[in-house]
Design an enzyme around this catalytic site. Structure first.
Site, PDB file in Angstrom:
ATOM      1  N   SER A 260       0.843  -1.199   0.000  1.00 58.30           N
ATOM      2  CA  SER A 260       0.000   0.000   0.000  1.00 58.30           C
ATOM      3  C   SER A 260       0.875   1.244   0.000  1.00 58.30           C
ATOM      4  O   SER A 260       2.085   1.173   0.201  1.00 58.30           O
ATOM      5  CB  SER A 260      -0.885   0.012   1.249  1.00 58.30           C
ATOM      6  OG  SER A 260      -0.085   0.274   2.383  1.00 58.30           O
ATOM      7  N   LYS A 261       0.226   2.364  -0.220  1.00 52.35           N
ATOM      8  CA  LYS A 261       0.939   3.623  -0.214  1.00 52.35           C
ATOM      9  C   LYS A 261       1.580   3.855   1.157  1.00 52.35           C
ATOM     10  O   LYS A 261       2.667   4.411   1.269  1.00 52.35           O
ATOM     11  CB  LYS A 261      -0.022   4.757  -0.545  1.00 52.35           C
ATOM     12  CG  LYS A 261       0.669   6.107  -0.597  1.00 52.35           C
ATOM     13  CD  LYS A 261      -0.233   7.163  -1.150  1.00 52.35           C
ATOM     14  CE  LYS A 261      -0.156   8.445  -0.332  1.00 52.35           C
ATOM     15  NZ  LYS A 261       1.135   8.763   0.261  1.00 52.35           N
TER      16      LYS A 261
END
Ligand code: GLU
Length: 504
Positions: A260-261
């Site tokens: 994920s970011k």
């Protein structure tokens, strides 16, 4: 089978995640190696998730990476328009076809009504077990349905899914995936509120009309595939149904779960190809380009996340990848996002890159720091310094001293290397090197200085270290005579004079 046609079909809902880039890359490699075509389609039927600038961002990212489309949004072609929001008329026809053939029905249930049902029935799913309790064209008289539609009442069109049927998704990577239709709800295919189909309908209508032969996409779309297979059956398009290939997820570098970011923020690496300014939140996220990656390195790194050529070959150009890539050899298991490996690739590619290109990138960073660096010198600097960096952006901080003369001298280095006799020795060295003219003759100059050291019986370390200290301000930099060749005679003497005035 006819010509291979694949598509990359992002929704413009934000920056393109690095996993999406890999999906696009695999589509591109597959198209190229089969002499096929890659289509760029924008799936923007969910207006609530539309983010301005996202489409342009996606296009610019893929251009930077050297992934080329044959047709699609902004590239043209015979199957347009390629932006789904411009294909309303087309979808309307297919919605009607499903309603007429009884594979879909109209439903009027409001959000509040659906919510009430969810509270009433545990694990409520709008399907064969519940649809007859709802407000739809299966439960309401036909004339009433017509009246409601004509009067503009909002409705959706839902797929009518027969329960307990076996659906098989033939997947090139995963083999046959069997699914029982009872787990699928009567998915919404169209919303009258914005006169647009949902993702599912638009996606398969377009794949059919655009004559897509292979759907290569992320694993997160696998749950949608059974419905897509059913829709092909509803329309009677089984014969031209594309082959599916669902790519495994990119996983966190440490531990489990999808990359994920936040992992990027936490561990300090970008998850987007280019820097992204979120227009909604105002947040800025780093990108591979701005962080100093070369596109060839990013491509090589990504290609190997979920596929490998079956031997230990690691460095591959786009052309190599086009030759070697095999869709059916993609891994079913998720691929850990080994960011350090990405850096390693970049370092390798920096060594092979055009030095002028690297110099130009460094000059940009210099400019940002308020220094005008000239190209000829920058190319020389890059030549000697590139082996020391993994990211292009590391060049300028490492090389600033070539342009900005030291004003102070590293105290530790001075304490260690500037001895009582050093000032005298360096004063002698100053007049000695002033006699030498051709600083570009590295070997000649080096032999000249060394000869003098030998004559004077000065230890090389006692000369070279303070010499470097005077020119750089600390004990770092390239080999001594590479350094003087870049600085040149005048600048070398100027720095020596300044140092001699400061260090006693
Ligand atoms: N619009 C979907 C996405 O954003 C495309 C999924 C597919 O390729 O079918 O990824």
């Amino acid at each position: 089978m006819g010509k291979v046609r694949v598509r990359f079909a992002p929704s413009p809902t934000g920056a393109l995640h690095i996993g999406g880039v890999r999906t696009c890359l695999y589509n591109y490699l597959f198209a190229r190696q089969n002499g096929g075509e890659l289509v760029f389609r924008i799936e923007d039927t969910d207006s609530s998730r539309f983010v301005p600038g996202a489409e342009e961002y996606i296009k610019e990212s893929l251009e930077w990476l050297g992934i080329k489309f044959d047709e699609g949004v902004s590239y043209g072609g015979n199957y347009g328009p390629y932006r789904q929001s411009e294909r309303r008329d087309i979808y309307r026809r297919y919605v009607k076809q499903l309603l007429d053939s009884g594979h879909a029905y109209i439903a009027f249930d409001t959000a509040a009504e659906l919510e009430a049902k969810r509270n009433e029935i545990k694990n409520f799913q709008y399907d064969a077990s519940t649809r007859m309790q709802m407000r739809n064209s299966l439960t309401l008289p036909a004339d009433e349905v017509k009246k409601m539609v004509d009067s503009g009442e909002k409705y959706v069109v839902r797929a009518l899914i027969e329960p307990n049927q076996e659906i098989i998704v033939h997947d090139i990577i995963r083999g046959d995936v069997h699914v029982n239709s009872s787990i699928i709800d009567d998915k919404v295919l169209y919303k009258s509120a914005d006169d647009l189909p949902t993702y599912h309908l638009a996606n398969i209508v377009d794949d059919h009309l655009m004559e897509i032969t292979h759907v290569i996409r992320g694993e997160e779309w696998l749950p949608s595939a059974p419905l897509h297979v059913l829709l092909y059956q509803f329309f009677g398009w089984e014969d031209t149904m594309p082959r599916f290939a669902h790519l495994s997820l990119l996983l966190k570098p440490d531990g489990n779960g999808k990359l994920s970011k936040r992992d990027g923020d936490r561990l300090g690496f970008p998850v987007f190809p280019l820097e992204w300014h979120d227009p909604k939140t105002g947040d800025k996220s780093s990108g591979y380009r701005e962080s100093g990656y070369l596109p060839e390195a990013v491509i090589n790194f990504l290609a190997l996340l979920g596929w490998n050529p079956g031997n230990d070959q690691e460095l591959m150009t786009m052309d190599d990848l086009i030759n070697l890539f095999r869709l059916d050899k993609c891994s079913k298991a998720g691929a850990k996002f080994d960011y350090e490996k990405g850096k390693w690739f970049n370092k390798e590619y920096i060594q092979k890159a055009d030095e002028r290109l690297l110099a130009e990138m460094m000059i940009k960073d210099a400019k940002e720091a308020g220094v005008e660096a000239d190209l000829a010198k920058a190319i020389q600097v890059v030549h000697y310094m590139k082996s020391r960096v993994s990211l292009v952006r590391e060049l300028w901080p490492l090389c600033t001293f070539f342009w900005v003369a030291p004003e102070t001298f590293n105290e530790k280095d001075v304490a260690k290397r500037w001895k009582p006799e050093t000032h005298g020795m360096m004063t002698e060295l100053r007049s000695k090197v002033a006699e030498w003219q051709d600083y570009s003759d590295l070997e000649g100059f080096e032999a000249y200085v060394k000869e003098w050291c030998a004559e004077k019986e000065y230890g090389l370390g006692n000369v070279m270290n303070p010499f470097r200290l005077m020119l750089v301000g600390e004990l770092k930099g390239p080999a001594m005579f590479e350094l003087t060749s870049i600085l040149g005679r005048e600048e070398t003497l100027r720095r020596m004079d300044y140092a001699l005035s400061q260090l006693s």
